[in-house]
Design a protein around this motif. Structure first.
Motif, PDB file in Angstrom:
ATOM      1  N   ASP A 246       0.839  -1.205   0.000  1.00 47.89           N
ATOM      2  CA  ASP A 246       0.000   0.000   0.000  1.00 47.89           C
ATOM      3  C   ASP A 246       0.871   1.252   0.000  1.00 47.89           C
ATOM      4  O   ASP A 246       1.976   1.269   0.558  1.00 47.89           O
ATOM      5  N   TYR A 247       0.327   2.289  -0.613  1.00 44.46           N
ATOM      6  CA  TYR A 247       1.001   3.589  -0.630  1.00 44.46           C
ATOM      7  C   TYR A 247      -0.044   4.689  -0.568  1.00 44.46           C
ATOM      8  O   TYR A 247      -1.044   4.638  -1.294  1.00 44.46           O
ATOM      9  N   ILE A 248       0.159   5.673   0.307  1.00 45.07           N
ATOM     10  CA  ILE A 248      -0.749   6.817   0.447  1.00 45.07           C
ATOM     11  C   ILE A 248      -0.038   8.061  -0.087  1.00 45.07           C
ATOM     12  O   ILE A 248       0.924   8.548   0.521  1.00 45.07           O
ATOM     13  N   PRO A 249      -0.447   8.579  -1.244  1.00 41.50           N
ATOM     14  CA  PRO A 249       0.204   9.790  -1.770  1.00 41.50           C
ATOM     15  C   PRO A 249      -0.189  11.028  -0.986  1.00 41.50           C
ATOM     16  O   PRO A 249      -1.212  11.047  -0.295  1.00 41.50           O
ATOM     17  N   GLY A 250       0.632  12.055  -1.107  1.00 47.53           N
ATOM     18  CA  GLY A 250       0.314  13.336  -0.484  1.00 47.53           C
ATOM     19  C   GLY A 250      -0.591  14.153  -1.387  1.00 47.53           C
ATOM     20  O   GLY A 250      -1.356  13.598  -2.187  1.00 47.53           O
ATOM     21  N   GLU A 251      -0.490  15.465  -1.310  1.00 41.29           N
ATOM     22  CA  GLU A 251      -1.360  16.333  -2.100  1.00 41.29           C
ATOM     23  C   GLU A 251      -0.705  16.825  -3.382  1.00 41.29           C
ATOM     24  O   GLU A 251      -1.313  17.574  -4.133  1.00 41.29           O
ATOM     25  N   LYS A 252       0.551  16.393  -3.620  1.00 50.17           N
ATOM     26  CA  LYS A 252       1.261  16.870  -4.795  1.00 50.17           C
ATOM     27  C   LYS A 252       1.835  15.689  -5.575  1.00 50.17           C
ATOM     28  O   LYS A 252       1.841  14.553  -5.108  1.00 50.17           O
ATOM     29  N   THR A 253       2.329  15.989  -6.762  1.00 48.38           N
ATOM     30  CA  THR A 253       2.976  14.976  -7.595  1.00 48.38           C
ATOM     31  C   THR A 253       4.112  14.313  -6.832  1.00 48.38           C
ATOM     32  O   THR A 253       4.888  14.984  -6.133  1.00 48.38           O
TER      33      THR A 253
END
Length: 371
Positions: A246-253
């Motif tokens: 699993d991976y949770i991205p932030g708010e940017k690229t």
């Protein structure tokens, strides 16, 4: 008499003043319910990315007679060591959601009586009966089965394990050494080849069995030769495994974020295991869409957000899984935290409308009039 009346009035005034002061102090006590604003706390979702990997592990075990392959069979460069070889066969991506710790709000007033939440506390609907099904829990497993016992050599010898006894050995049984066993195994291979050649060419000039029986005899001879040959050149076994991360991205690229690691001889590994090369994830945010969402999300209504109810407008992303310069998988998907949040219009919160949200992204799914 006048003194008594004055005393009574003074006592009544003092009692009233004391009661008033006591009530005022009670209002200042922390936790007092007087004038408190109650509400329902909820979260908006954030999007995570889950990768599923199917991998194959091939375990090779060198043959016990590998050092005799060249001398007895003319096979050069026979492997003399055992090894593991891993390969990633299939990879797929999916998204999941969880409560966003940076997007927690409290619904207040009449709106607090209308909200519907998922099991994890994410806003699912307003003034609507919502059947929000939570996805099943995914277990990330890094266990691999031991293939050591899956590759073994059965003793196929058709010869005695002991040398013939005679007077020189005092008629004692003496075990054959490795050289003798290897020579006998090689002799058996040549005998099997001769038998197969005789069968295929009908060297004995005798009637051949019917088609099916002939095929069985031919295949069995080939299988016996293969098993004996494995004593010299070794053999392997394969086992399939499945992994998920699993991976949770932030708010940017995001670029160059290590998703997991992979080693040709150790297989799929968690990103903390530095013995494997990094497999990275690149998530490119659609900035054009995000900017237009931000420009239109503000409300001209001064009462906007008064009820404490917000929804998300998810952004779009392009996802790529990279092994160095090689792309292993890719997809496009909405990412909740790549978009923006906006207050639910107050004129929709008077109980006259039903609102339903997508629990995975927090976007509005439908608005219907409550008839």
């Amino acid at each position: 008499m006048k003194t008594s009346i004055f005393t009574i009035i003074l006592l009544l005034f003092t009692s009233a003043l004391f009661a008033t002061t006591k009530d005022d102090k009670k209002k200042d006590i922390p936790g007092s319910t007087s004038g408190a604003i109650e509400g329902v706390v909820y979260s908006l979702p954030q999007t995570g990315i889950r990768i599923h990997i199917k991998a194959t592990r091939e375990r090779f075990v060198n043959g016990p007679f590998c050092n005799y392959a060249s001398k007895l069979l003319g096979i050069d460069n026979a492997p003399t060591t055992s090894s593991d070889r891993w390969n990633m066969d299939e990879m797929s991506l999916e998204t999941f959601s969880q409560p966003d710790p940076d997007q927690v709000y409290k619904a207040q007033g009449q709106a607090a009586q209308l909200v519907s939440l998922t099991e994890s506390g994410v806003l699912a609907g307003i003034n609507a009966d919502v059947n929000a099904q939570e996805s099943k829990m995914e277990t990330q497993s890094f266990l691999t089965k031991d293939l050591q016992n899956r590759v073994s050599f059965t003793d196929l010898s058709i010869w005695s394990f002991y040398s013939p006894t005679d007077s020189t050995k005092s008629y004692k049984m003496v075990s054959k050494n490795t050289d003798q066993k290897a020579a006998e195994a090689a002799e058996t291979i040549f005998n099997l080849r001769n038998s197969r050649f005789a069968l295929l060419t009908n060297a004995d000039d005798e009637p051949l069995p019917d088609g099916k029986a002939f095929e069985v005899m031919r295949d069995e001879l080939a299988k016996m030769e293969e098993n004996y040959l494995a004593l010299f050149i070794g053999k392997s076994s394969k086992q399939s495994y499945e992994f998920s991360f699993d991976y949770i991205p932030g708010e940017k690229t995001a670029k160059g974020e290590v998703f997991f690691r992979f080693s040709d001889d150790r297989g799929v590994l968690p990103k903390a295991d530095l013995s494997g090369r990094p497999i990275v994830i690149e998530i490119t945010k659609d900035d054009n869409l995000a900017s237009k969402q931000n420009a239109l999300s503000a409300s001209a209504n001064p009462e906007a957000g008064k009820s404490g109810l917000y929804y998300r407008m998810p952004g779009m992303s392009e996802i790529r899984i990279m092994d160095g310069s090689k792309q292993l998988a890719g997809a496009r998907a909405p990412i909740a935290q790549f978009g923006t949040t906006a207050p639910v219009p107050e004129n929709l919160l008077d109980g006259s409308y039903k609102l339903e949200f997508f629990p995975n992204t927090g976007a509005i799914k439908s608005i219907t009039e409550n008839k």
